[in-house]
Design a protein around this motif. Structure first.
Motif, short mmCIF file in Angstrom:
data_model
loop_
_atom_site.label_atom_id
_atom_site.label_comp_id
_atom_site.label_asym_id
_atom_site.label_seq_id
_atom_site.Cartn_x
_atom_site.Cartn_y
_atom_site.Cartn_z
N SER A 273 65.23 54.44 -20.58
CA SER A 273 65.77 53.75 -21.74
C SER A 273 67.24 54.05 -21.98
CB SER A 273 64.98 54.10 -23.00
OG SER A 273 65.10 55.49 -23.30
N HIS B 223 63.36 47.66 -22.44
CA HIS B 223 63.48 47.80 -23.90
C HIS B 223 62.65 46.75 -24.63
CE1 HIS B 223 66.53 50.97 -24.44
NE2 HIS B 223 66.94 50.59 -23.24
N LEU C 92 59.06 48.06 -24.51
CA LEU C 92 58.93 49.23 -25.39
C LEU C 92 58.88 48.81 -26.85
CD1 LEU C 92 61.43 51.70 -23.67
CD2 LEU C 92 58.96 52.03 -23.87
N ILE D 213 55.45 48.19 -17.86
CA ILE D 213 56.29 49.39 -17.90
C ILE D 213 55.97 50.29 -16.72
CG2 ILE D 213 56.79 51.51 -19.20
CD1 ILE D 213 56.36 49.83 -21.76
N VAL E 41 55.10 56.58 -20.57
CA VAL E 41 55.78 55.49 -21.27
C VAL E 41 56.68 56.06 -22.37
CG1 VAL E 41 55.45 53.44 -22.71
CG2 VAL E 41 53.94 53.86 -20.74
N ILE E 42 56.09 56.91 -23.22
CA ILE E 42 56.84 57.54 -24.31
C ILE E 42 56.49 59.01 -24.36
CG2 ILE E 42 57.18 57.62 -26.83
CD1 ILE E 42 56.51 54.64 -26.91
N GLY F 12 59.75 56.13 -19.96
CA GLY F 12 60.41 54.99 -20.58
C GLY F 12 61.35 55.40 -21.69
N ASP F 13 60.83 56.16 -22.67
CA ASP F 13 61.64 56.54 -23.82
C ASP F 13 61.19 57.91 -24.32
OD1 ASP F 13 63.68 56.24 -25.63
OD2 ASP F 13 62.66 54.76 -26.89
#
Length: 218
Positions: A7, A14, A17, A39, A165-166, A188-189
């Motif tokens: 990210s 984005h 997400l 993702i 993912v997070i 991802g973030d």
């Protein structure tokens, strides 16, 4: 541990997400699963650039072409049940990989305290393999550590990649202390904190429940 936070650069990631975090959109269970899967595809593409490749000659209908192919022997291990949509995204791109599955869940001893229980493991021999651990939510890091410890009993992988993912910074810091230094995290973030129950803030909620329906609590 090497941390690759996707990210940090603007991309279509984005968009996905944002949708999985949006409580109005995530009510569409099929869309939530598909976004996690997409993702997973993006994370896998980025991760693939770190793999080893070997030369090969491909025969086309009109001639020959020198190409390359992934030479890693890959095993993808997903943590049930939340990891299943992410797992699908990974094997959409790594369709020749072997697949392992493990159960790891929180068993609460109080309102805020819990232990990680691992009750099921189906895996190949991991000796000298490239192990990919798939868990969409990296909260405290305890589930991933418990999974890694269980998997080392069926072989020692050559390299380890975690796909999430997070994640939360405290959980990532925990894994940095516990896992081999050469481990790679593709995520991802990253959110800043956990609440008193060990859930990511702001996060997105319970990924397993959002993907498959609410479960009875133990």
């Amino acid at each position: 541990m090497y941390i690759h936070q996707l990210s940090e650069k603007h991309s279509v990631l984005h968009h996905f997400l944002s949708e999985i975090r949006d409580q109005s959109i995530q009510k569409d269970r099929m869309r939530f699963r598909r976004n996690i899967e997409r993702i997973g595809e993006i994370l896998t593409y980025e991760m693939s650039m770190s793999f080893s490749f070997s030369d090969k000659e491909t025969i086309t209908p009109l001639g020959k072409k020198g190409c390359v192919e992934i030479s890693n022997k890959i095993v993808v291990c997903s943590i049930l049940r939340a990891g299943l949509p992410l797992h699908q995204g990974i094997i959409n791109y790594l369709d020749g990989a072997d697949c392992s599955f493990i159960s790891a869940y929180r068993c609460h001893t109080s309102e805020t305290d819990f232990e990680i229980h691992v009750e099921y493991l189906a895996s190949q021999d991991l000796d000298n393999k490239t192990l990919i651990l798939a868990d969409p939510m990296l909260a405290t890091g305890q589930s991933i550590l418990a999974t890694f410890d269980a998997l080392t009993k069926v072989g020692l992988p050559k390299e380890v990649h975690i796909l999430s993912v997070i994640g939360a910074r405290p959980g990532i810091a925990f894994l940095q202390k516990k896992l081999p230094k050469e481990t790679h995290l593709w995520i991802g973030d990253i959110d800043a904190k956990l609440n008193e129950k060990g859930y990511i803030i702001p996060g997105l909620g319970d990924a397993g429940d959002l993907a498959f329906g609410e479960k009875l609590q133990k």
